[in-house]
Scaffold this active site. Sequence first.
Site: not given
Length: 715
Positions: A264-266
């Site tokens: 996932s992105d942040w």
Amino acid sequence: MEKTQLQDLLGQMTQAEKIDQLQQLMAAFYSEKAEEKTGPMGDLDLTEENIKNAGSTLGISGAKEAIRVQKSYMENNRLHIPTLLMADIIHGFRTIFPIPLGLGATWDVAAAEKMAEISAKEAAVSGLHVTFSPMVDLVRDPRWGRVMESTGEDPFLNSRFAEAFVKGYQGEDLTHDFMRVAACVKHFAAYGAAIAGRDYNTVNMSERQLRESYLPGYHAAIQAGAKLVMTSFNTVDGIPATGNKWLFRDVLRDDLGFEGTVISDWGAISEMIPHGVAANEKEAAELAIKAGVDIEMMTSTYSHYLAELIAEGRIDAGLVDEAVLRILELKNDLGLFENPYRGADETAEAALILCEDHRQAAREIAEKAIVLLKNEAVLPLKATEKVALVGPAAASNDVLGAWSWQGQKAEAISLAQAFAKDQSVVSGTETFDYFTPSEAAVAEALTLAKTADKVIVALGEADWMSGEAASRTDIRLPQAQLDFFKKILAVNENVIVTLYNGRPLDLRELDGAKAIVEAWFPGTEAGHALKNILTGAVNPSGRLSMSFPESVGQVPVYYNTDNTGRPYESAPDEKYVSKYLDCSNYAKYPFGFGLSYSNFNYSQLTLSSDTMTASESLVASVTVTNDSAVAGVETVQLYLRDLVGEVVRPLKELKGFQKVSLAAGESKTVRFTITEDLLRYVHPNQIASSDAGSFTLTIGGSSVSGLSSDFQLIK
């Protein structure tokens, strides 16, 4: 380690240990300073046990620290599984290269691969294993700040650069070559199509457009062997990408054939709550694991809720097992089980980081990225001329751009520094602010300009004005810079504007300049590279990979647009055609455009046949002549147009390019092979195929020039 051994290792892990392997934490969690990790621990509500077993870390810096963290981690991990160390290494580690949009302007995939290889070396000796690069998002809206991180508006060109980045980062044998790092292609999918160019905003497009324009870059990176894919923050068909099962299970895994790790992105998993598709973190965790997200970056929904979701029967335990196995396979692909400190070496780090060879490469690549947009015979500079160098970017070391994580502005070369020993170029001594220049700085600049033969006016964006969370509705230069430019122009008509920036700009107010040089954010060797272009030591060869609008009101404006039922070109003087009343339809500086100190002419376009079949290709050849007295490099571009399709086709599409070096007066024949696969497009059934019929082929020096010929595909 064999796959069966990895499966055995998986079998030895407890459920809690498996779930913790899916957690990614930032470097502060492993700091030796208690106060640095206390806050983050509280924010994510994690235990010391969670931290001991978290499978990956982002933002560790330096070989010594990487070795310390890995040693401590393995001592505390029951099964001695090594952790993964990741970071954002986007256009260089410590040696900073041009921003990716500038790399795209090189049209030189070997240069991009070289940048990635050097970045990987510096990162690897500093202890890192994974870079969150390349970003292959197609971009058409310069209001979006992250266009600086893309290689442009064209799926074919982006795909070639995606391949080059992955090859440069990963090399041929990632398991044994400890001077390489794993590549993470991002952001899946269509992040660059955010409505109105506003970061993190909704994306809304047809599946056919997604497959035809936006997926090719990701696919190319995957085919080149990228080990990871990162989710995007946006929605795809109304569903946030990070919880979009169709996008990751059906499209990424099945259609594109990706077998690696998804991260996932942040914070993206928890962000499904404000998106409105999950009521709480438990539901968000369920959506993400079902979609196939293996690593959760900097939220803790998996740690808190996966065990509960398994116990309730809402998810199968096998989903966790498959995610953990992919993470273990990634660690194995990196050789970490045999060499947990792979690459990390303080001695090699000291020798390689920002070494002269790397600076030389950064300079050469920056030279290739610089685009000459305008030149009314004032460039290159002559040694006999007195030149004034003025403006906020003249002495600025703010030349690295966003995502230059380890780059140091103090180590970068300003344009004034590059010209410091040149007696014919005079720079001011007053500090010149980008937004509110002092009266003293402006007065000094005017004094220098009045007595000079030519004036270099160095303008641009500050680095924070582009990149993530840096969307802008006004893509002009700051007003103070435009006012300053006009004052200089009033006292000296021979003005050369240089630009440091991270996006295409609205440059209408610089029309009075006799030359405009687009340098992007060129990186560590900015000043040397730009000086070499201005003086003619290097002949500019950069070509735009993203169009510059005449006005922000045209945005998005891009070369490969579809035709309309009332095309402007059919009746330009009529009102009821597709046009603006107050601006042209066209980009001010279009895709593929760039000037040179040479002059290139195209002639003798010939086709080996005026028909082709699925099994029989044709060859297009053209003669390119440098009819100037200066050796140069031309980027020969091939465009195709399908004249009648099952769905509306673009007016032209890039399908090939070659960079050709030509001595003064030299001619060369350039050939392109046209195969049936270049004629395919995505039909309404979501399958790519070609149609029999007529096509137009154009070969030239930009998307708006060249020689054309027609041919037929026969089926």
